[in-house]
Structure formats: structure tokens, C-alpha cells
Design a protein around this motif. Sequence first.
Motif, PDB file in Angstrom:
ATOM      1  N   TRP A  18       0.834  -1.210   0.000  1.00  0.00           N
ATOM      2  CA  TRP A  18       0.000   0.000   0.000  1.00  0.00           C
ATOM      3  C   TRP A  18       0.870   1.263   0.000  1.00  0.00           C
ATOM      4  O   TRP A  18       0.761   2.124  -0.883  1.00  0.00           O
ATOM      5  CB  TRP A  18      -0.947  -0.021   1.207  1.00  0.00           C
ATOM      6  CG  TRP A  18      -2.013   1.051   1.190  1.00  0.00           C
ATOM      7  CD1 TRP A  18      -2.202   2.019   0.244  1.00  0.00           C
ATOM      8  CD2 TRP A  18      -3.037   1.239   2.170  1.00  0.00           C
ATOM      9  NE1 TRP A  18      -3.284   2.801   0.583  1.00  0.00           N
ATOM     10  CE2 TRP A  18      -3.807   2.354   1.747  1.00  0.00           C
ATOM     11  CE3 TRP A  18      -3.381   0.584   3.359  1.00  0.00           C
ATOM     12  CZ2 TRP A  18      -4.898   2.820   2.493  1.00  0.00           C
ATOM     13  CZ3 TRP A  18      -4.484   1.050   4.095  1.00  0.00           C
ATOM     14  CH2 TRP A  18      -5.217   2.148   3.661  1.00  0.00           C
ATOM     15  N   VAL A  19       1.754   1.357   0.984  1.00  0.00           N
ATOM     16  CA  VAL A  19       2.544   2.583   1.130  1.00  0.00           C
ATOM     17  C   VAL A  19       3.562   2.700  -0.014  1.00  0.00           C
ATOM     18  O   VAL A  19       3.758   3.776  -0.588  1.00  0.00           O
ATOM     19  CB  VAL A  19       3.235   2.632   2.520  1.00  0.00           C
ATOM     20  CG1 VAL A  19       4.042   3.905   2.667  1.00  0.00           C
ATOM     21  CG2 VAL A  19       2.192   2.546   3.636  1.00  0.00           C
ATOM     22  N   GLY A  20       4.183   1.582  -0.386  1.00  0.00           N
ATOM     23  CA  GLY A  20       5.158   1.607  -1.481  1.00  0.00           C
ATOM     24  C   GLY A  20       4.501   1.984  -2.802  1.00  0.00           C
ATOM     25  O   GLY A  20       5.079   2.721  -3.602  1.00  0.00           O
ATOM     26  N   GLY A  70      -4.877 -10.117  14.914  1.00  0.00           N
ATOM     27  CA  GLY A  70      -4.225 -11.389  15.271  1.00  0.00           C
ATOM     28  C   GLY A  70      -2.956 -11.131  16.079  1.00  0.00           C
ATOM     29  O   GLY A  70      -2.751 -11.723  17.140  1.00  0.00           O
ATOM     30  N   LEU A  71      -2.133 -10.200  15.597  1.00  0.00           N
ATOM     31  CA  LEU A  71      -0.882  -9.875  16.307  1.00  0.00           C
ATOM     32  C   LEU A  71      -1.162  -9.327  17.699  1.00  0.00           C
ATOM     33  O   LEU A  71      -0.483  -9.673  18.668  1.00  0.00           O
ATOM     34  CB  LEU A  71      -0.084  -8.827  15.514  1.00  0.00           C
ATOM     35  CG  LEU A  71       0.586  -9.294  14.225  1.00  0.00           C
ATOM     36  CD1 LEU A  71       1.187  -8.117  13.475  1.00  0.00           C
ATOM     37  CD2 LEU A  71       1.670 -10.330  14.529  1.00  0.00           C
ATOM     38  N   LEU A  72      -2.203  -8.480  17.761  1.00  0.00           N
ATOM     39  CA  LEU A  72      -2.577  -7.895  19.055  1.00  0.00           C
ATOM     40  C   LEU A  72      -2.859  -8.978  20.089  1.00  0.00           C
ATOM     41  O   LEU A  72      -2.422  -8.891  21.238  1.00  0.00           O
ATOM     42  CB  LEU A  72      -3.871  -7.099  18.883  1.00  0.00           C
ATOM     43  CG  LEU A  72      -3.797  -5.616  18.655  1.00  0.00           C
ATOM     44  CD1 LEU A  72      -5.188  -5.037  18.493  1.00  0.00           C
ATOM     45  CD2 LEU A  72      -3.111  -4.969  19.829  1.00  0.00           C
ATOM     46  N   MET A  89      -1.620   3.368  15.553  1.00  0.00           N
ATOM     47  CA  MET A  89      -1.606   2.677  14.254  1.00  0.00           C
ATOM     48  C   MET A  89      -3.043   2.362  13.810  1.00  0.00           C
ATOM     49  O   MET A  89      -3.411   2.572  12.658  1.00  0.00           O
ATOM     50  CB  MET A  89      -0.796   1.381  14.406  1.00  0.00           C
ATOM     51  CG  MET A  89      -0.541   0.633  13.143  1.00  0.00           C
ATOM     52  SD  MET A  89       0.321  -0.923  13.488  1.00  0.00           S
ATOM     53  CE  MET A  89       1.981  -0.396  13.699  1.00  0.00           C
ATOM     54  N   MET A  90      -3.854   1.897  14.763  1.00  0.00           N
ATOM     55  CA  MET A  90      -5.248   1.556  14.425  1.00  0.00           C
ATOM     56  C   MET A  90      -6.028   2.811  14.025  1.00  0.00           C
ATOM     57  O   MET A  90      -6.792   2.804  13.061  1.00  0.00           O
ATOM     58  CB  MET A  90      -5.925   0.868  15.613  1.00  0.00           C
ATOM     59  CG  MET A  90      -5.420  -0.538  15.838  1.00  0.00           C
ATOM     60  SD  MET A  90      -6.422  -1.412  17.040  1.00  0.00           S
ATOM     61  CE  MET A  90      -5.726  -0.848  18.562  1.00  0.00           C
ATOM     62  N   GLY A  91      -5.813   3.907  14.768  1.00  0.00           N
ATOM     63  CA  GLY A  91      -6.516   5.156  14.459  1.00  0.00           C
ATOM     64  C   GLY A  91      -6.134   5.662  13.069  1.00  0.00           C
ATOM     65  O   GLY A  91      -7.001   6.052  12.273  1.00  0.00           O
ATOM     66  N   ILE A 140       0.663   9.853   5.898  1.00  0.00           N
ATOM     67  CA  ILE A 140       0.198   9.092   7.067  1.00  0.00           C
ATOM     68  C   ILE A 140       0.810   7.686   7.050  1.00  0.00           C
ATOM     69  O   ILE A 140       1.277   7.187   8.076  1.00  0.00           O
ATOM     70  CB  ILE A 140      -1.346   8.997   7.097  1.00  0.00           C
ATOM     71  CG1 ILE A 140      -1.967  10.394   7.168  1.00  0.00           C
ATOM     72  CG2 ILE A 140      -1.804   8.174   8.295  1.00  0.00           C
ATOM     73  CD1 ILE A 140      -3.494  10.385   7.072  1.00  0.00           C
ATOM     74  N   GLY A 141       0.807   7.041   5.876  1.00  0.00           N
ATOM     75  CA  GLY A 141       1.344   5.677   5.769  1.00  0.00           C
ATOM     76  C   GLY A 141       2.813   5.626   6.158  1.00  0.00           C
ATOM     77  O   GLY A 141       3.243   4.734   6.896  1.00  0.00           O
ATOM     78  N   LEU A 142       3.597   6.600   5.685  1.00  0.00           N
ATOM     79  CA  LEU A 142       5.023   6.632   6.044  1.00  0.00           C
ATOM     80  C   LEU A 142       5.182   6.838   7.551  1.00  0.00           C
ATOM     81  O   LEU A 142       6.032   6.214   8.190  1.00  0.00           O
ATOM     82  CB  LEU A 142       5.740   7.749   5.271  1.00  0.00           C
ATOM     83  CG  LEU A 142       5.902   7.516   3.758  1.00  0.00           C
ATOM     84  CD1 LEU A 142       6.453   8.769   3.071  1.00  0.00           C
ATOM     85  CD2 LEU A 142       6.818   6.325   3.471  1.00  0.00           C
TER      86      LEU A 142
HETATM   87  C1  HEM Z   1      -6.407  -2.105  12.343  1.00  0.00           C
HETATM   88  C2  HEM Z   1      -5.212  -1.789  11.894  1.00  0.00           C
HETATM   89  C3  HEM Z   1      -3.915  -2.265  12.492  1.00  0.00           C
HETATM   90  C4  HEM Z   1      -3.651  -3.028  13.615  1.00  0.00           C
HETATM   91  C5  HEM Z   1      -4.642  -3.656  14.592  1.00  0.00           C
HETATM   92  C6  HEM Z   1      -2.207  -3.184  13.704  1.00  0.00           C
HETATM   93  C7  HEM Z   1      -1.514  -3.882  14.695  1.00  0.00           C
HETATM   94  C8  HEM Z   1      -0.170  -4.151  14.715  1.00  0.00           C
HETATM   95  C9  HEM Z   1       0.522  -4.909  15.719  1.00  0.00           C
HETATM   96  C10 HEM Z   1      -0.122  -5.540  16.949  1.00  0.00           C
HETATM   97  C11 HEM Z   1       1.840  -4.965  15.371  1.00  0.00           C
HETATM   98  C12 HEM Z   1       2.960  -5.684  16.136  1.00  0.00           C
HETATM   99  C13 HEM Z   1       3.661  -4.705  17.010  1.00  0.00           C
HETATM  100  C14 HEM Z   1       4.832  -5.291  17.719  1.00  0.00           C
HETATM  101  O1  HEM Z   1       5.172  -6.446  17.492  1.00  0.00           O
HETATM  102  O2  HEM Z   1       5.421  -4.560  18.554  1.00  0.00           O
HETATM  103  C15 HEM Z   1       1.991  -4.228  14.131  1.00  0.00           C
HETATM  104  C16 HEM Z   1       3.184  -4.064  13.437  1.00  0.00           C
HETATM  105  C17 HEM Z   1       3.324  -3.333  12.276  1.00  0.00           C
HETATM  106  N1  HEM Z   1       2.337  -2.594  11.628  1.00  0.00           N
HETATM  107 FE1  HEM Z   1       0.369  -2.541  12.138  1.00  0.00          FE
HETATM  108  N2  HEM Z   1      -1.631  -2.522  12.652  1.00  0.00           N
HETATM  109  C18 HEM Z   1      -2.627  -1.930  11.893  1.00  0.00           C
HETATM  110  C19 HEM Z   1      -2.473  -1.145  10.760  1.00  0.00           C
HETATM  111  C20 HEM Z   1      -1.253  -0.865  10.155  1.00  0.00           C
HETATM  112  C21 HEM Z   1      -1.073   0.012   9.020  1.00  0.00           C
HETATM  113  C22 HEM Z   1      -2.200   0.808   8.317  1.00  0.00           C
HETATM  114  C23 HEM Z   1       0.254  -0.002   8.693  1.00  0.00           C
HETATM  115  C24 HEM Z   1       0.999   0.735   7.607  1.00  0.00           C
HETATM  116  C25 HEM Z   1       0.454   1.345   6.615  1.00  0.00           C
HETATM  117  C26 HEM Z   1       0.909  -0.884   9.632  1.00  0.00           C
HETATM  118  C27 HEM Z   1       2.258  -1.174   9.629  1.00  0.00           C
HETATM  119  C28 HEM Z   1       2.908  -2.002  10.520  1.00  0.00           C
HETATM  120  C29 HEM Z   1       4.306  -2.383  10.424  1.00  0.00           C
HETATM  121  C30 HEM Z   1       5.281  -1.933   9.324  1.00  0.00           C
HETATM  122  C31 HEM Z   1       4.566  -3.209  11.522  1.00  0.00           C
HETATM  123  C32 HEM Z   1       5.882  -3.912  11.855  1.00  0.00           C
HETATM  124  C33 HEM Z   1       6.723  -3.059  12.739  1.00  0.00           C
HETATM  125  C34 HEM Z   1       8.098  -3.670  12.974  1.00  0.00           C
HETATM  126  O3  HEM Z   1       8.183  -4.820  13.359  1.00  0.00           O
HETATM  127  O4  HEM Z   1       9.071  -2.961  12.778  1.00  0.00           O
HETATM  128  N3  HEM Z   1      -0.039  -1.377  10.511  1.00  0.00           N
HETATM  129  N4  HEM Z   1       0.747  -3.731  13.755  1.00  0.00           N
END
Ligand code: HEM
Length: 154
Positions: A18-20, A70-72, A89-91, A140-142
Amino acid sequence: MTAFALAYTLHVLAALVWVGGMFFAWIVLRPAAVAALEGPARLKLWAQVFPRFFIWVWAAVVLLPISGIGLLHLRFNGFESAPRYVQIMMGLYLVMTALFIRIQALQLPQLQQAVTAEDWPEGAATLGKIRRLVGINLIIGLLVVALASARPLF
Ligand code: HEM
């Protein structure tokens, strides 16, 4: 592969696509199209580019919350105990999705109609609106990716 590894991989790949994709469209393809094409040809190009890219954005829009929630659960035992950066991130996901749906539902049909009717001024005005919204979503994505990567700081 564990469930955590699978969810994490899908999550990061979805964000990457998406972002790329927005980065490439805004930073690379837009100025190249301005340099190489006249107005009508440029509008026809974007009317072909957006529907193709948006299929992948829809995949990301669906995959990000599924894998993210799932990760949450796997990592933080649910919403309550999730750290602040995940809440942000969710917001921001909601903001990005709202802007994307606005382009998909409102502006892309307008652009396609203008191109079909060869109404180039109308098409150029609509393309300008899309460009602005994609620009906002790109920033926002970045920010979300930077925030996720800098998580020890939050
Ligand atoms: C409902 C939406 C989202 C939820 C519930 C969510 C939740 C999470 C969770 C729980 C993690 C793991 C955090 C950790 O291990 O410390 C994560 C990692 C990540 N999320 Fe999301 N996220 C959402 C949307 C997004 C969006 C929109 C983007 C980017 C456009 C994004 C990009 C990332 C990236 C790049 C990571 C990996 C970070 C890393 O390991 O360096 N997420 N997210």
C-alpha cells in the motif's frame, strides 16, 4: 511457520504494497507522466493505473486489520494491554481507509466519467483532488511505518 510469523509477514507485506505503491505513484510516476504526456493522455493513463492499484490496496485494507488484530492477541493479549503506538496505528488505519474509500467511491468514477466524455478540464480537476488525498495518505502511511519501526521509543 507459526501463526505469529504468518500474521506478522502478511501485515508487513500489506503495508509495504500500500505505502510503497503510493510512494511510487506520487514521487516517480506523477512527475514522469507530467514530463512525457499531454493532459488527455495523462488522464487516460491515471484512469488505467488507479483501478489496477486499488485491487492491491483493497487487499491491504482487508489484511491489515485481520493480521493486526491477530498480532494484538498473540503478542499483547488484546486491545486493552496494547501499547500506545499500536492504538495510534489503528486510528491512522481508519483515517487512511476513509480517504481511500473516498477516492474509490467518489473520485475515481468522476475521473473515469470525465475521461469517457473527454471532458479534460473536469478530469484534471478530479485528478488534482485524488493527488491531494493520495499525498495525505502517503504521509500518514510513512508515519505509521516509522512509528511501528521506532516502537521502543513509545
Ligand atoms: C487495524 C489496523 C492495524 C492493527 C490492529 C495493527 C496492529 C499491529 C501490531 C499488533 C503490530 C505488532 C507490534 C509489535 O510487534 O510490537 C503491528 C506491526 C506493524 N504494523 Fe500494524 N496494525 C494496523 C495497521 C497498520 C497500518 C495501516 C500499517 C501501515 C500502513 C501498519 C504497519 C505495521 C508495520 C510496518 C509493523 C511492523 C513493525 C516492525 O516490526 O518494525 N499497521 N501492527
